[in-house]
Design an enzyme around this catalytic site. Sequence first.
Site, PDB file in Angstrom:
ATOM      1  N   CYS A  82       0.813  -1.251   0.121  1.00 47.79           N
ATOM      2  CA  CYS A  82      -0.014   0.007  -0.086  1.00 47.79           C
ATOM      3  C   CYS A  82       0.920   1.379   0.058  1.00 47.79           C
ATOM      4  O   CYS A  82       0.666   2.261  -0.573  1.00 47.79           O
ATOM      5  CB  CYS A  82      -0.944   0.147   1.084  1.00 47.79           C
ATOM      6  SG  CYS A  82      -2.317   1.153   1.142  1.00 47.79           S
ATOM      7  N   ARG A 101      -3.181   4.552   5.474  1.00 52.34           N
ATOM      8  CA  ARG A 101      -3.565   3.885   4.317  1.00 52.34           C
ATOM      9  C   ARG A 101      -3.951   2.425   4.489  1.00 52.34           C
ATOM     10  O   ARG A 101      -4.588   2.022   3.515  1.00 52.34           O
ATOM     11  CB  ARG A 101      -2.508   3.917   3.146  1.00 52.34           C
ATOM     12  CG  ARG A 101      -2.366   5.472   2.477  1.00 52.34           C
ATOM     13  CD  ARG A 101      -0.990   5.454   1.792  1.00 52.34           C
ATOM     14  NE  ARG A 101      -0.891   4.497   0.985  1.00 52.34           N
ATOM     15  CZ  ARG A 101      -1.248   5.409  -0.733  1.00 52.34           C
ATOM     16  NH1 ARG A 101      -1.363   6.563  -0.582  1.00 52.34           N
ATOM     17  NH2 ARG A 101      -0.987   4.674  -1.716  1.00 52.34           N
ATOM     18  N   TRP A 123      -0.354  -4.296   1.926  1.00 48.10           N
ATOM     19  CA  TRP A 123      -1.600  -4.864   2.280  1.00 48.10           C
ATOM     20  C   TRP A 123      -1.917  -5.758   1.260  1.00 48.10           C
ATOM     21  O   TRP A 123      -1.518  -5.851   0.100  1.00 48.10           O
ATOM     22  CB  TRP A 123      -2.683  -3.675   1.759  1.00 48.10           C
ATOM     23  CG  TRP A 123      -3.886  -3.943   2.016  1.00 48.10           C
ATOM     24  CD1 TRP A 123      -4.745  -3.784   3.281  1.00 48.10           C
ATOM     25  CD2 TRP A 123      -5.014  -4.394   1.264  1.00 48.10           C
ATOM     26  NE1 TRP A 123      -6.338  -4.208   3.118  1.00 48.10           N
ATOM     27  CE2 TRP A 123      -6.155  -4.546   1.884  1.00 48.10           C
ATOM     28  CE3 TRP A 123      -4.805  -4.833  -0.232  1.00 48.10           C
ATOM     29  CZ2 TRP A 123      -7.320  -5.139   1.217  1.00 48.10           C
ATOM     30  CZ3 TRP A 123      -6.222  -5.306  -0.731  1.00 48.10           C
ATOM     31  CH2 TRP A 123      -7.235  -5.485  -0.141  1.00 48.10           C
ATOM     32  N   ASN A 174       3.995  -1.347  -5.169  1.00 47.83           N
ATOM     33  CA  ASN A 174       2.371  -1.202  -5.139  1.00 47.83           C
ATOM     34  C   ASN A 174       2.015  -1.580  -6.531  1.00 47.83           C
ATOM     35  O   ASN A 174       2.665  -1.186  -7.644  1.00 47.83           O
ATOM     36  CB  ASN A 174       2.056   0.182  -5.124  1.00 47.83           C
ATOM     37  CG  ASN A 174       2.329   0.472  -3.435  1.00 47.83           C
ATOM     38  OD1 ASN A 174       2.747  -0.322  -2.719  1.00 47.83           O
ATOM     39  ND2 ASN A 174       2.105   1.867  -3.305  1.00 47.83           N
ATOM     40  N   GLY A 175       0.659  -2.079  -6.488  1.00 47.67           N
ATOM     41  CA  GLY A 175       0.193  -2.781  -7.872  1.00 47.67           C
ATOM     42  C   GLY A 175      -0.084  -4.207  -7.810  1.00 47.67           C
ATOM     43  O   GLY A 175       0.145  -4.861  -7.088  1.00 47.67           O
ATOM     44  N   GLU A 216     -24.602   3.381   2.454  1.00 44.51           N
ATOM     45  CA  GLU A 216     -23.134   3.844   3.223  1.00 44.51           C
ATOM     46  C   GLU A 216     -22.947   3.608   4.618  1.00 44.51           C
ATOM     47  O   GLU A 216     -22.410   3.050   5.190  1.00 44.51           O
ATOM     48  CB  GLU A 216     -23.389   5.347   2.991  1.00 44.51           C
ATOM     49  CG  GLU A 216     -22.017   6.026   3.621  1.00 44.51           C
ATOM     50  CD  GLU A 216     -20.934   5.446   3.338  1.00 44.51           C
ATOM     51  OE1 GLU A 216     -19.931   5.931   4.193  1.00 44.51           O
ATOM     52  OE2 GLU A 216     -20.715   4.886   2.385  1.00 44.51           O
ATOM     53  N   LYS A 222     -20.367   1.103   6.685  1.00 48.38           N
ATOM     54  CA  LYS A 222     -19.772   1.437   7.755  1.00 48.38           C
ATOM     55  C   LYS A 222     -19.718   0.579   8.762  1.00 48.38           C
ATOM     56  O   LYS A 222     -18.668   0.300   9.475  1.00 48.38           O
ATOM     57  CB  LYS A 222     -20.365   2.815   8.314  1.00 48.38           C
ATOM     58  CG  LYS A 222     -20.174   4.115   7.660  1.00 48.38           C
ATOM     59  CD  LYS A 222     -18.767   4.449   7.299  1.00 48.38           C
ATOM     60  CE  LYS A 222     -18.530   4.002   5.917  1.00 48.38           C
ATOM     61  NZ  LYS A 222     -17.472   4.690   5.340  1.00 48.38           N
ATOM     62  N   GLU A 254     -17.582  -2.330   7.794  1.00 51.60           N
ATOM     63  CA  GLU A 254     -15.850  -1.899   7.767  1.00 51.60           C
ATOM     64  C   GLU A 254     -15.284  -1.812   9.062  1.00 51.60           C
ATOM     65  O   GLU A 254     -14.204  -2.296   9.311  1.00 51.60           O
ATOM     66  CB  GLU A 254     -15.637  -0.457   7.015  1.00 51.60           C
ATOM     67  CG  GLU A 254     -16.167  -0.300   5.533  1.00 51.60           C
ATOM     68  CD  GLU A 254     -15.703   0.902   5.129  1.00 51.60           C
ATOM     69  OE1 GLU A 254     -15.193   1.090   4.119  1.00 51.60           O
ATOM     70  OE2 GLU A 254     -16.262   1.909   5.849  1.00 51.60           O
ATOM     71  N   HIS A 304     -39.433  -8.926  -1.858  1.00 52.08           N
ATOM     72  CA  HIS A 304     -39.040  -9.617  -2.681  1.00 52.08           C
ATOM     73  C   HIS A 304     -37.917 -10.642  -2.465  1.00 52.08           C
ATOM     74  O   HIS A 304     -36.840 -10.848  -3.528  1.00 52.08           O
ATOM     75  CB  HIS A 304     -38.520  -8.807  -3.976  1.00 52.08           C
ATOM     76  CG  HIS A 304     -39.798  -8.008  -4.608  1.00 52.08           C
ATOM     77  ND1 HIS A 304     -40.823  -8.464  -5.560  1.00 52.08           N
ATOM     78  CD2 HIS A 304     -40.294  -6.936  -4.517  1.00 52.08           C
ATOM     79  CE1 HIS A 304     -41.407  -7.603  -5.905  1.00 52.08           C
ATOM     80  NE2 HIS A 304     -41.401  -6.518  -5.080  1.00 52.08           N
ATOM     81  N   LYS A 346      -6.907   2.304   3.058  1.00 54.72           N
ATOM     82  CA  LYS A 346      -7.654   3.761   2.841  1.00 54.72           C
ATOM     83  C   LYS A 346      -7.921   3.988   1.318  1.00 54.72           C
ATOM     84  O   LYS A 346      -8.653   4.334   0.651  1.00 54.72           O
ATOM     85  CB  LYS A 346      -6.743   4.786   3.506  1.00 54.72           C
ATOM     86  CG  LYS A 346      -7.283   6.306   3.222  1.00 54.72           C
ATOM     87  CD  LYS A 346      -8.681   6.273   4.200  1.00 54.72           C
ATOM     88  CE  LYS A 346      -9.100   7.549   4.147  1.00 54.72           C
ATOM     89  NZ  LYS A 346     -10.446   7.759   4.654  1.00 54.72           N
TER      90      LYS A 346
END
Length: 608
Positions: free
Chosen positions: A2, A27, A74, A100-101, A481, A485, A488, A504, A603
């Site tokens: 990360c 991050r 990460w 990174n990547g 949202e 939260k 997370e 349904h 992040k």
Amino acid sequence: MCGIFGYVGEKKAVPIVIDGLKILEYRGYDSAGIAGVESGKTLFYKDIGKVDSLAKMIARKQLKINTAIAHTRWATHGGVDTKNAHPHFDMKQSVAIVHNGIIENHLKLKAHLERENIEFLSETDSEIIAQLIGHYYNGDLLKALLKSLLKLDGAFAIAGVHQNHPDQIFIAAKGSPLAIGIGDNEYFLSSDVNGFLKHTNKVIFLKDGEAGILHKEGFEIYDCKGKRAVKQIEQIKSNNYEISKLNFEHFTLKEIHDQPESISRLFVSRFEEEFGSVCLKDMGIDESELLETSRILILACGTSWHAGFIGSYLFESLSRTPTQVEISSEFRYKNPIVLKDTLVIAISQSGETADTIAAVHELKAKGAKVIAICNREESTLSRITDHTLLIKAGPEIGVCSTKAFTNQVVLLSLLALHLGRMHHQSKEEAVYFIREIKKLPQLVVEILKQSKHIETLAKKYNHFNNFFYLGRSYMYPASLEAALKLKEISYINAQAYPAGELKHGPIALIDKDCPTIALCSNQHTYTKLLSNLMEVKARNGPIIAFAPRNSAGIESIADDVFWLPEVCDEFASIPISVSLQLFAYYMAKFRGCDIDQPRNLAKSVTVE
């Protein structure tokens, strides 16, 4: 991914890069490592856990190196353990790299090198980079680097050292950010300019396909064909934001409490209330371009997608402009049709979200005009789009987004009001909406004053492991949202649905062990929502309602009610989102979770 940090100069490198890693901790990561060259040997230290653990490991080693690379990882490929932590090496340990990547063709390349009797030590895709450079190295480091890059498919930011070049760092980037900070006879390297802004604000950014060498006397940057690139030095504006928790237990809680100020900061010089107008001159876009807009396309991921989803309701309601909102990671593979007079809005808190950036590149290639909404003026997204609107939320350290989300929604509200006023909206309507939106900071203050009530609710319900979130109209994306939260930071399974969809299928899951969070702040659909909640109650599902004061009938249905201040439907997602951020925070706290850096999360999602 990360975080990447590096230093080359005349000072002791280790404390500088450790400090840089600590700045990048927000991050999210699971391990950390450092590498350099001393007495012709590549030295490294790495460990799972926090940067402080790495710092303690190397504190007694008395390393005197003036050049070092470092990384916070990460996990993507390979488990969370020391062998998979960065840096990674070639078989001879002459080369050390951080990355990174994602290297998409690493398995094919690995199989080829294994046939050359090269042994691999990790499960990562990153190791292939070091092995290729070591394999191709024949005295010319740059040549080996460029030859290796031609073999790689995917996205990457790379920094590395070689035992034969102790005062150099080699670098490369494609689809992942990497910036160089220019000091006095010293250079800094970071995947985030914040990592070195305390040392210098003079920066150059690597473009896709560029590679080069850093040393204390200077730097050389080349394109993928080995041609020397001319780089422009940029000066990043420094800010006075304090990176501190102050007296708060967590950054996340502080940032929830930052929201009245951050929303107010976004309003500064934005309104001419007597004329019912919103000022967005800093966007830099020609008003005629906005007048010609007949369709809006919003691209984002995660929390930013939820903000964009709310924005789609706002644009269609306030400006009567047809609006499509898409998840970037899905949209980029659709071979999209870009109609004339479509305004594209790309949203990303960091401005580094890989999928959103890739989608923007696709659209730019098709001739689309793109506005970025982000929190970082120097970000990749800001640099590749036509115009940028900054949300001005200030640094957000907690991995789960709070104040950035609310500021994104508010900024989308301002843009929708601006477009509405340019088209059909009367001055009287505009003045009403401006007055409603200007109430938001004080309404958030009212929510924050009731934190103890929300904490009590969380204490009562924190033992449940499954939740439903229900809402209609603006409250549906707000429920998405809010459920995110909870997932997370408290690791609770939470599903959000438009309330009308309950029967349904999802209603089959309702029982006494599955509470429902009801978002009741949409007046237009309120009575319909009550009917849906009666269906939940009939199946013994506990109900926690978040409802505006004077909402008739909810007390007889819900087990618990949190009363919200009243505001019009268009902006009701702000106060209710803040209250549910607090609910998620206290749920996580009671469950003993790592709130600022939740497990498995980063992040900035800089890989696909």
